[in-house]
Write a protein that holds these residues in place. Sequence first.
Motif, short mmCIF file in Angstrom:
data_model
loop_
_atom_site.label_atom_id
_atom_site.label_comp_id
_atom_site.label_asym_id
_atom_site.label_seq_id
_atom_site.Cartn_x
_atom_site.Cartn_y
_atom_site.Cartn_z
N THR A 39 0.88 -1.16 0.00
CA THR A 39 0.00 0.00 0.00
C THR A 39 0.91 1.20 0.00
OG1 THR A 39 0.06 0.12 2.38
CG2 THR A 39 -1.66 -1.22 1.42
N THR B 272 1.38 3.25 2.38
CA THR B 272 2.10 3.30 3.65
C THR B 272 3.31 2.38 3.62
OG1 THR B 272 0.09 3.82 4.85
CG2 THR B 272 1.89 2.87 6.12
N ALA B 273 3.12 1.17 3.14
CA ALA B 273 4.23 0.22 3.09
C ALA B 273 5.36 0.78 2.21
CB ALA B 273 3.75 -1.13 2.56
N LEU C 228 7.30 3.54 4.11
CA LEU C 228 8.19 3.00 5.15
C LEU C 228 9.38 2.28 4.52
CD1 LEU C 228 5.60 1.74 7.82
CD2 LEU C 228 6.81 3.93 7.72
N ARG C 229 9.10 1.56 3.41
CA ARG C 229 10.21 0.88 2.73
C ARG C 229 11.21 1.89 2.18
NH1 ARG C 229 6.63 -2.88 0.55
NH2 ARG C 229 6.40 -1.57 -1.28
N ALA D 107 11.85 4.84 3.40
CA ALA D 107 12.62 5.35 4.54
C ALA D 107 13.73 4.38 4.90
CB ALA D 107 11.69 5.58 5.73
N ALA D 108 13.40 3.09 4.93
CA ALA D 108 14.39 2.06 5.28
C ALA D 108 15.51 2.01 4.24
CB ALA D 108 13.71 0.70 5.41
N ALA E 293 19.35 2.66 4.91
CA ALA E 293 20.34 1.60 4.61
C ALA E 293 21.44 2.11 3.69
CB ALA E 293 19.62 0.40 3.98
N LEU F 103 11.07 11.06 9.85
CA LEU F 103 9.73 10.54 9.59
C LEU F 103 8.71 11.49 10.21
CD1 LEU F 103 8.10 8.05 8.47
CD2 LEU F 103 8.07 7.22 10.83
N HIS G 295 1.93 9.31 6.90
CA HIS G 295 3.38 9.45 7.03
C HIS G 295 3.98 10.20 5.85
CE1 HIS G 295 3.99 6.86 10.43
NE2 HIS G 295 3.55 5.77 9.84
N GLU H 292 10.37 13.16 13.52
CA GLU H 292 11.42 12.51 14.32
C GLU H 292 12.48 11.90 13.42
OE1 GLU H 292 9.87 8.77 16.23
OE2 GLU H 292 8.07 9.49 15.22
N PRO H 293 13.70 11.82 13.94
CA PRO H 293 14.75 11.19 13.14
C PRO H 293 14.62 9.67 13.21
CG PRO H 293 15.63 11.92 15.26
CD PRO H 293 14.19 12.31 15.24
N LEU H 294 14.98 9.01 12.14
CA LEU H 294 15.08 7.55 12.16
C LEU H 294 16.46 7.23 12.72
CD1 LEU H 294 13.65 4.94 11.31
CD2 LEU H 294 14.69 5.18 9.06
N SER H 295 16.49 6.49 13.83
CA SER H 295 17.79 6.28 14.49
C SER H 295 18.19 4.82 14.48
CB SER H 295 17.71 6.79 15.93
OG SER H 295 16.63 6.18 16.61
#
Lengths: 237, 116
Positions: B12, B14-15, B18-19, B21-22, B26, B33, B50, B113-116
Amino acid sequence: MQRALLDELTAALEAGRPVVWASRPSTGEEAVLRPLDLREGEVESTRGPDAWPLDEARRALLEDRSFAVEGPAGEVFLRAYNPPVRVVVVGAVHAAQPLVRMVRTIGYRPVVVDPRTAFATAERFPATRVVTSWPAEALEMLVPDHRTAVVTLTHDPKLDDPALMAALATPAFYVGALGSSRTHRRRVERLGNEGLSQEALARIHAPVGLDIGARTPEEIAVAILAQIVERLRRSSS
Amino acid sequence: MNTLDHEAEPGTDTAAILRQAATWHADGRRVALATVLGTWGSAPRRPGSHMAICDTGDFAGSVSGGCVEGAVIEASRGVLEEGEARELEFGVSDDDAWAVGLACGGTVRIRLEPLS
């Protein structure tokens, strides 16, 4: 958000599992909750010593809403991640083709069921999950839940009736059957003779779809999909 | 059970966000986020929406109908510099909102917020 938690969320989404990201904006504490996996009354905190509001998290998933709640340890934001709504289309007929395309367009996930392998082909339904089993067996495997719609399109009682009986035994949020009012009256009579209650039969949307005067397969798909969205969004909130 | 499974990636929106962002993370990028915590009045995106923002300025997803994304991207620089989360609020009643123009007439509260 911690990277490990993000990975946990994406893995759950890809596996089609409902999860909730719970976070306390004041402290940055966070957890992944799986309230629907818990049995009634069971309480589990996946991370940290503090209890998370699991009942509220469960409600967030069931209502497909994200919201903040006030708890003893301050505000908690609950972000519900549900897998996409599934639309099981019984009958790989012509009308199923635009319906499947439109289901995908709005972010839902189509599944086509038809044991007639001449109809249920990858060519007719590209990039689609097609199950070529008899409807009762297919629905037993697909396990429709509160985020699943089932639509029968075959016009053939041999296929539609068992599919409807199987669908009505599940918590599917929408059950619809193509066919005229007259066809539906006869169908209700047959299914009643099979022992289905009036209450169960009243769940069937027939003639299927919102009454917008749809004529072409594409227009019928719009009418069906609009009714599915309405049932999903109006009944839960 | 016979299944012809030619299914494309189910994802979707959303997925996918998030992917993304990852993936940025990486690749060694710093990623923020943004999440809509709440809305009041007429607001185009539901709570939970998001937006992921990469330190290159690339972003995925949205937190409004396009009216506050620029301000959120701007704010993400500070969040990524400091490594601290912050909350943003946009609405017709505050000056900031006039500046960025929340045309829908609603108020939106966003956690960044930061992705940590």
